[in-house]
Design an enzyme around this catalytic site. Structure first.
Site, PDB file in Angstrom:
ATOM      1  N   HIS A  58       0.838  -1.209   0.000  1.00 48.02           N
ATOM      2  CA  HIS A  58       0.000   0.000   0.000  1.00 48.02           C
ATOM      3  C   HIS A  58       0.872   1.258   0.000  1.00 48.02           C
ATOM      4  O   HIS A  58       0.476   2.304   0.475  1.00 48.02           O
ATOM      5  CB  HIS A  58      -0.945   0.024   1.198  1.00 48.02           C
ATOM      6  CG  HIS A  58      -1.764  -1.218   1.338  1.00 48.02           C
ATOM      7  ND1 HIS A  58      -2.901  -1.460   0.595  1.00 48.02           N
ATOM      8  CD2 HIS A  58      -1.594  -2.319   2.124  1.00 48.02           C
ATOM      9  CE1 HIS A  58      -3.403  -2.628   0.931  1.00 48.02           C
ATOM     10  NE2 HIS A  58      -2.639  -3.181   1.841  1.00 48.02           N
ATOM     11  N   SER A 179      17.467  19.230 -15.108  1.00 44.93           N
ATOM     12  CA  SER A 179      16.342  20.083 -15.459  1.00 44.93           C
ATOM     13  C   SER A 179      16.828  21.238 -16.323  1.00 44.93           C
ATOM     14  O   SER A 179      17.956  21.713 -16.179  1.00 44.93           O
ATOM     15  CB  SER A 179      15.683  20.623 -14.185  1.00 44.93           C
ATOM     16  OG  SER A 179      14.818  21.696 -14.477  1.00 44.93           O
ATOM     17  N   LYS A 185      18.299  19.447  -9.990  1.00 45.11           N
ATOM     18  CA  LYS A 185      17.528  18.257 -10.336  1.00 45.11           C
ATOM     19  C   LYS A 185      18.387  17.179 -10.984  1.00 45.11           C
ATOM     20  O   LYS A 185      19.318  17.444 -11.738  1.00 45.11           O
ATOM     21  CB  LYS A 185      16.384  18.617 -11.284  1.00 45.11           C
ATOM     22  CG  LYS A 185      15.305  19.479 -10.678  1.00 45.11           C
ATOM     23  CD  LYS A 185      14.543  18.764  -9.582  1.00 45.11           C
ATOM     24  CE  LYS A 185      13.696  17.627 -10.118  1.00 45.11           C
ATOM     25  NZ  LYS A 185      12.637  18.083 -11.023  1.00 45.11           N
ATOM     26  N   GLU A 192      11.407   6.648 -16.451  1.00 45.49           N
ATOM     27  CA  GLU A 192      10.087   7.221 -16.731  1.00 45.49           C
ATOM     28  C   GLU A 192       9.658   6.890 -18.161  1.00 45.49           C
ATOM     29  O   GLU A 192       8.493   6.573 -18.427  1.00 45.49           O
ATOM     30  CB  GLU A 192      10.111   8.734 -16.524  1.00 45.49           C
ATOM     31  CG  GLU A 192      10.242   9.131 -15.063  1.00 45.49           C
ATOM     32  CD  GLU A 192      10.357  10.638 -14.878  1.00 45.49           C
ATOM     33  OE1 GLU A 192       9.982  11.124 -13.814  1.00 45.49           O
ATOM     34  OE2 GLU A 192      10.826  11.315 -15.808  1.00 45.49           O
TER      35      GLU A 192
END
Length: 385
Positions: A58, A179, A185, A192
């Site tokens: 969960h 980024s 970043k 992804e």
């Protein structure tokens, strides 16, 4: 000779042949790539079994595991998907040539000999079914989607675990993008993108299922719409597999962060209960006793292992130092040597099984002749007069 080439042939069975040759070769190439990735996971799992981190259910911290166990879990899912890909390879390994337009031929053709020349394991069973059959294509696109889903799950874990909130893995700068605006970043772009590719894989399955839905027996021109799906699936699958394969060596588990996560909460609660069970306490009784100390820890705002020893010992008469040892994450992990568990010996067993599966699937893929191999073999075949 040219005038005889068309004998006992139809576009229908020749197209079916070309598609099966394509699917068989592409499935074999993809299976070889997946087997190579699976072999890597089989090697990586034992190497990471000393690194501890929480497992999640969960999306909440659940119990202590080793990073090697997590890697083996990725391998287990990928192995199941690879077996589906091997099945698709086998289903494509049937010769359709000789079925003609829909009913076979009255001429004395030798389909078994043609199957031998083209490296097929067997011939299709019914001509009418053969020219309208795209089940082998469905099997391949479904298998590709299964592999992509397995890679997507692995990628989803790494996307999460590389965030500052989790911090359980660190990505080498060679596989992480920065980024365009935020200099701090370090984005997990590759994982992804792999996760995103699963959508296209699933879409290909749905597209092909929709195409063949409701078609009558025999060949129908609708079936030429399968080309885009089939031609896209193999590069999509191999590209995602390769991306994961070249990226994983640049992923490092952060052991200190995993240990900190295990020290903060109550992930050893079940292990404490099982330690009581090993002393003869019924599980429900042990569960209740540990629940009592968990509530005390929550009320005090401390981790379970940080409760005063006296309070822990007072929870149950069987609670002693040997039982309390289960509160140490390393001890909790080491104790789980059941088949499929996170214990070091169990992880080694799982890794060996993954390695054996990878070797078997790689051998299956290598046994499939390429189109180049077939061309050479046929060119060398004597022509009868």
């Amino acid at each position: 000779v040219a005038g005889r080439l068309h004998t006992a042939r139809s576009r229908n069975d020749q197209v079916a042949l070309d598609l099966r040759l394509h699917v068989r070769e592409q499935a074999a190439r993809a299976l070889a790539e997946v087997a190579e990735l699976l072999a890597y996971l089989a090697e990586r799992a034992p190497a990471e079994k000393g690194v501890l981190l929480p497992a999640y259910t969960h999306r909440q911290r659940a119990q202590p595991i080793s990073a090697g166990f997590l890697v083996a879990a990725w391998g287990a899912g990928l192995a199941r998907a690879a077996e589906v890909l091997a099945f698709a390879l086998d289903r494509a390994d049937e010769l359709p040539l000789g079925s003609g337009a829909c009913s076979g031929s009255s001429l004395p053709i030798d389909r078994a000999h043609t199957a031998k020349l083209l490296g097929f394991a067997r011939v299709t069973a019914n001509a009418l079914d053969t020219v309208g059959d795209r089940d082998f294509a469905l099997d391949f696109t479904y298998a590709a989607a299964r592999v992509l889903l397995a890679l997507g799950k692995l990628s989803a874990d790494l996307v999460d675990y590389s965030t500052s909130e989790f911090g359980l893995v660190a990505l080498d700068g060679r596989i992480a993008a920065g980024s365009s605006m935020m200099p701090q970043k370090k984005n997990p772009d590759i994982f992804e993108l792999v996760r995103g590719k699963t959508a296209r894989g699933i879409g290909n399955v749905v597209s092909l299922l929709t195409l063949v839905k409701g078609l009558p027996s025999g060949y129908n021109r609708d079936q030429q719409e399968d080309r885009q799906t089939l031609l896209e699936t193999a590069p999509l699958l191999r590209g995602a597999t390769r991306a994961v394969k070249v990226s994983l060596p640049h992923v490092r588990f952060v052991g200190a962060r995993g240990e900190a996560a295990l020290a903060e909460g109550f992930t050893q609660a079940t292990d404490l209960a099982e330690a009581l069970v090993r002393k003869g306490v019924p599980f429900r009784e042990a569960y209740k006793a540990v629940g009592t100390v968990v509530r005390k820890a929550v009320a005090a705002g401390v981790a379970l292992s940080a409760l005063p020893k006296a309070e822990l010992l007072a929870a149950h008469e069987a609670m002693d130092d040997a039982v309390l040892a289960a509160l140490q994450p390393a001890a909790a992990v080491a104790a789980k040597e059941s088949l499929g568990g996170t214990g070091p010996g169990s992880v080694d067993t799982q890794a060996r099984a993954l390695g054996e599966t990878a070797a078997r699937l790689a051998a299956r893929a290598a046994a499939v002749p390429t189109l180049g191999d077939l061309a050479k073999a046929i060119a060398a075949e004597p022509v009868g007069v």
